[in-house]
Design an enzyme around this catalytic site. Structure first.
Site, mmCIF file in Angstrom:
data_model
loop_
_atom_site.group_PDB
_atom_site.id
_atom_site.type_symbol
_atom_site.label_atom_id
_atom_site.label_comp_id
_atom_site.label_asym_id
_atom_site.label_seq_id
_atom_site.Cartn_x
_atom_site.Cartn_y
_atom_site.Cartn_z
ATOM 1 N N GLY A 88 -13.190 -21.245 8.548
ATOM 2 C CA GLY A 88 -12.428 -22.775 8.682
ATOM 3 C C GLY A 88 -13.503 -23.660 8.447
ATOM 4 N N THR A 92 -17.215 -19.765 11.105
ATOM 5 C CA THR A 92 -16.867 -18.675 10.199
ATOM 6 C C THR A 92 -17.383 -17.332 11.360
ATOM 7 O OG1 THR A 92 -18.149 -19.798 8.295
ATOM 8 C CG2 THR A 92 -17.547 -17.260 8.328
ATOM 9 N N VAL A 93 -16.480 -16.544 11.382
ATOM 10 C CA VAL A 93 -16.328 -15.299 12.165
ATOM 11 C C VAL A 93 -16.438 -13.997 11.266
ATOM 12 C CG1 VAL A 93 -15.009 -13.951 13.932
ATOM 13 C CG2 VAL A 93 -14.937 -16.335 13.832
ATOM 14 N N LYS A 108 -19.727 -15.232 15.596
ATOM 15 C CA LYS A 108 -19.088 -16.614 15.116
ATOM 16 C C LYS A 108 -20.292 -17.568 14.867
ATOM 17 C CE LYS A 108 -16.314 -20.368 16.726
ATOM 18 N NZ LYS A 108 -15.500 -21.031 17.833
ATOM 19 N N ASP A 204 -9.369 -26.966 24.273
ATOM 20 C CA ASP A 204 -8.604 -26.641 22.949
ATOM 21 C C ASP A 204 -7.686 -25.493 23.408
ATOM 22 O OD1 ASP A 204 -7.762 -27.307 20.516
ATOM 23 O OD2 ASP A 204 -9.263 -25.972 19.757
#
Length: 920
Positions: A88, A92-93, A108, A204
């Protein structure tokens, strides 16, 4: 699945690149990829196709953000990339394989473009420190962070890989009842509460950042925005920069720049630039829960930001009435008007849901008629009062632990530690008290759970509740005994306090029906006497835990007499097991083995399968390692493995304990590769079950490091010892015997690598700690003096080595007596120095004394006897007496061959030297 032989088949590689292999197949493929360039190249080509597909779905990513670029088979540190999980705007994972611990992890990577140019390095360093803070947490509702590092300038996090989906996906799969939704959010709320308790803020929270595993367990995740809370302690706060937090990955809607978070879930004060805290996390949680229950969020983002045209979302009737008030408080615009904490909010939600159920039940009777309605109302009102009374009784049952560990007990223990006069006493209290707090909270929860299962839910019958009560009483007695010992701590107890608290068996085992049904029945007439015996055994366990072995032995012996008088097989087994454990601690392995065999017979007679498993596992160690009879030790291990498979109450930690014991047997026979495999498996289980900061995790790391060291993998051993040292310093503080021992082990690694100056430095650090903590005349101090003397001998500093070895021998003789095996080891080391100093007669005298000591203490066939015979053979050879030397070497070789096997490296070396002597 084919292709795991010489090379991987193409369909296997394709499935691997797309993440379609099972975890076991992925691990096997990753191990092959580590040594096969051809397969890595083909996998990279296949993976580029997949990455291209992903990139086409990310056409809207912000400018300057790097696209996913790693292919399956690539390496990030020790991790092998398996496949892309998601990408995203923020990160990145990847799924990856950790070969060291033989498990899959989630890696990640934070994108380069999101780190501001001038502040990039500082921000990356701060993210690494935040990851370290997260790694300190051990909570079932938080995704575990294992590791963090740098890869080509980017920051990466290695985390627990969770099979499953997000909470949002769980909500979308099917229509969920309000009770089911609240249960999942409460679990996530516990994770948030744990974060807040550690002084951290998520910043978040939303359903996309909560994972629901295949096991149904909820885990809060996506920590890229986590920050230390304003009220965090200085010890945590001082490790963080005040720089702007790094953004997290996974969703382009997360705001960056001046504001961080997802707009729809951000509290009003954050839009005004206020600092995030636990109350803003609470607001986001309530928005998400409102959305899950109602199907719509309570506000538009414009309302939250105060922008013109913002509107409230219309309220519907899908939210149960009892939950509306708790949600309204959590959604208050002013932070100070919200719930005092996440724990308070979760408690309010629980009460509200119960009230909603009662209202629904009461409404069922309204259509029957006025008289019937009034009667139903009266019955419901009485039932509500009765249920409230039962709930209060369950809460009171849990509150009984406060009589053992409350404010007064805490103050007493703190004063007791201070009274020892040791400089590290305040640190030790600060490290020990949280473990005691955690255990008390666990007991409280277990007592309440057992009560509710019987009196409220009705899922337990009276017999199961009685078994749980007995189990809880025993656990509480053990805890009380430890607290009593810590209230009167001496210097030795102080050094063992944190470890003793951390190793308490969790009380939550008393809520496992399978394990409870395994408990033997005690006749009602004997229950009072049995409980008194459990208290006495608990005191023996606590005395052992704090290092007072003499007092523990006396307490265990007295308990043994009372147990035999009772005639209850399980209590006899427990008493035998406790006394055998103390014989082991004091080095009397013959008595330990005999006691364990008696304990096993009694446990089998009582049908106490859990106890029989524990006894058998200890026999693996005492027989296979301590008594150096590895073949018999393996037989006991096979018995324990069978018991594990058949015991319904066994846990993964039981298997990890057996793996650690069996690994010690492999050490004896020199099968270091198998020892390393078992230690790594035990380590993975302990990290998962106990969290990354438990002392048992450090012990597994030390065991694995020793196996790697024996295999000559000194860099790997050094890294593992370093990880263990980090845990021990955090758990125990810098002034602790375990810290000194790991420094001692690190010194041994550096000595093996030929870095003699480094080795001397580590030994000197270990010695300084041991002298301060244990005192100058403790055998542990002598251990380090002796090995430092070995290093000084290797450096050619013979005078210094002689002083160190002479002092070590004097300590051993004073502390342990002249006939202890460690005295023999010291005599042997001192003899080698005398030999180098040109005093062969004195060297031979010392070796001969050591030989006689070992033969008396350990028997004529022990490897220590063989080692001294070998040294004497070398002395006689140097004197030209080759026939005498060969005879001594022949005896040494026979001992090693019988104890370790003819193929053991030391046996083989000795056979070669014997052949050379016989040829002269």
């Amino acid at each position: 699945m084919s292709g795991f032989g010489d090379c991987l088949a193409e369909h296997t590689l394709d499935a691997l690149s797309r993440g379609r292999l099972s975890p076991a197949e992925q691990a096997a493929a990753a191990r092959h990829l580590d040594g096969c360039d051809a397969c890595r190249e083909l996998l990279a080509a296949l993976a580029r196709v997949e990455v291209g597909e992903v990139e086409s779905n990310l056409a809207t990513r912000p400018r300057g953000v790097a696209a996913p670029r790693l292919a399956a088979g690539d390496r990030i540190g020790r991790y092998t990339v398996l496949h892309l999980v998601g990408a995203g705007a923020m990160g990145t994972v990847y799924a990856a394989y950790d070969p060291e611990l033989d498990r899959r992890v989630a890696l990640k990577l934070v994108h380069h473009g999101l780190l501001a140019g001038d502040a990039r390095e500082a921000a990356a360093a701060r993210l690494l420190r935040e990851a370290q803070a997260l790694a300190r947490l051990s909570d079932p509702n938080i995704v575990t962070v294992f590791d963090a590092g740098r890869f080509e300038g980017q920051v990466f996090l290695a985390m627990e890989f969770v099979e499953g989906g997000t909470l949002r996906q769980w909500l979308m799969v099917e229509r969920r009842s309000p009770a089911a939704i609240v249960a999942m959010f409460v679990a996530a709320g516990r994770g948030l509460a744990a974060l807040h308790g550690a002084g951290l803020v998520h910043r978040d929270f939303k359903p996309d950042n909560v994972l629901v595993g295949g096991d149904g367990r909820v885990r809060v995740s996506d920590f890229g925005l986590v920050r230390v809370a304003p009220a965090a302690t200085a010890s945590i706060e001082e490790t963080f920069d005040p720089a702007r937090p790094l953004p997290t990955g996974g969703e382009a809607m997360t705001r960056t720049g001046a504001l961080l978070g997802t707009p729809a879930y951000m509290a009003p004060e954050l839009w005004q630039g206020a600092q995030a805290d636990a109350r803003s996390d609470q607001f986001a949680f309530c928005v998400a829960l409102h959305e899950a229950l109602q199907g719509a969020r309570p506000f538009t983002a414009a309302v939250l930001s105060g922008a013109a045209g913002g509107r409230m979302v219309a309220q519907g009737d899908r939210i149960p009435a009892g939950l509306r008030a708790p949600l309204a408080i959590g959604l208050a615009r002013a932070p100070e008007r919200r719930h005092a904490s996440m724990a308070a909010l979760l408690a309010a939600l629980g009460r509200g849901l119960t009230a909603a159920r009662r209202r629904r039940t009461a409404l069922l009777g309204l259509g029957v008629g006025l008289c019937a309605g009034l009667s139903a109302w009266g019955w419901q009102h009485a039932q509500a009062r009765e249920l409230a009374g039962r709930e209060a009784a369950c809460v009171a049952a849990g509150a009984r632990i406060e009589a053992v560990w409350g404010a007064a007990a805490r103050a007493d223990v703190e004063r007791s530690f201070a009274a020892t006069g040791k400089s590290f006493a305040p640190t030790t209290f600060a490290k020990t008290a949280p473990w005691l707090d955690r255990w008390a909270a666990d007991w409280r929860g277990a007592a309440e759970t057992a009560c509710r299962a019987h009196t409220l839910a009705g899922t337990w019958d009276a017999e199961l509740r009685a078994r749980a009560e007995d189990c809880l009483d025993e656990a509480r007695a053990g805890f009380a005994a430890l607290v009593d010992e810590l209230r009167d701590a001496d210097a030795v107890a102080l050094t063992q306090a944190t470890n003793a608290a951390a190793e308490l068996t969790p009380a939550s085992r008393c809520t496992q029906p399978a394990a409870l049904r395994e408990r033997p029945d005690v006749p009602q007439a004997q229950r009072s006497a049995a409980r008194e015996l459990w208290v006495r055994l608990a005191r023996a366990r606590s005395l052992q835990a704090v290092g007072d072995y003499a007092a523990a032995q006396a307490a265990a012996h007295a308990a043994m007499a009372a147990a035999r008088a009772s005639g209850l097989p399980e209590l006899i087994a427990e008493a035998e097991f406790r006394e055998a454990g103390l014989h082991e601690k004091r080095g009397d392995y013959a008595a330990a083995e005999a006691g364990l065999l008696r304990a096993l017979a009694a446990a089998e007679g009582a049908r106490a399968r859990g106890l029989a498993l524990a006894v058998t596992t200890d026999l693996v160690y005492v027989v296979g390692y301590a008594a150096a009879r590895p073949a018999e030790g393996r037989v006991w291990a096979r018995s324990a493995q069978t018991q594990l498979a058949l015991h319904p109450g066994a846990s993964p930690l039981d298997e990890a304990h057996l793996d650690s014991r069996l690994a010690s047997v492999d050490d004896v026979v020199g099968d270091y590769a198998e020892a390393a495999r078992l230690h790594a498996r035990a380590l993975a289980v302990r990290e998962q079950q106990l969290g990354p900061w438990h002392p048992d995790v450090a012990r597994s790391l030390v065991g694995l490091a020793a196996a790697r060291q024996a295999q000559g993998e000194l860099d790997a051993a050094s890294e593992l010892y370093g990880r263990a040292l980090t845990i021990q310093q955090r758990v125990f503080g810098p002034e602790h015997p375990d810290v000194a021992m790991t420094l001692h082990n690190l010194a041994g690694v550096r000595y093996g690598a030929g870095a003699l100056d480094d080795a001397a430095g580590f030994y000197e650090r270990a010695l300084a700690i041991a002298e301060r903590v244990l005192g100058p005349d403790h055998p542990g101090v002598a251990d380090t003096l002796k090995d430092l003397g070995v290093v000084q001998r290797a450096r050619g500093e013979l005078a210094a080595s002689l002083r160190l070895q002479t002092r070590a021998l004097a300590i051993y003789e004073r502390a342990l007596g002249p006939d202890h095996p460690r005295v023999g080891n010291s005599l042997n080391s001192l003899a080698l120095v005398q030999r180098d100093l040109g005093a062969p007669a004195e060297a031979e005298r010392l070796h001969t004394r050591a030989l006689a000591l070992f033969e008396r203490a350990l028997g004529p066939d022990h490897t220590e006897v063989g080692g001294v015979l070998y040294n004497l053979a070398e002395l006689r050879s140097e004197a030209g007496a080759h026939a005498e030397a060969a005879a001594l070497m022949r005896r040494a070789h026979a001992i090693y061959a019988a104890a370790l096997g003819p193929q053991h490296p030391e046996t083989v070396d000795m056979a070669r030297e014997l052949a050379q002597l016989e040829a002269r």
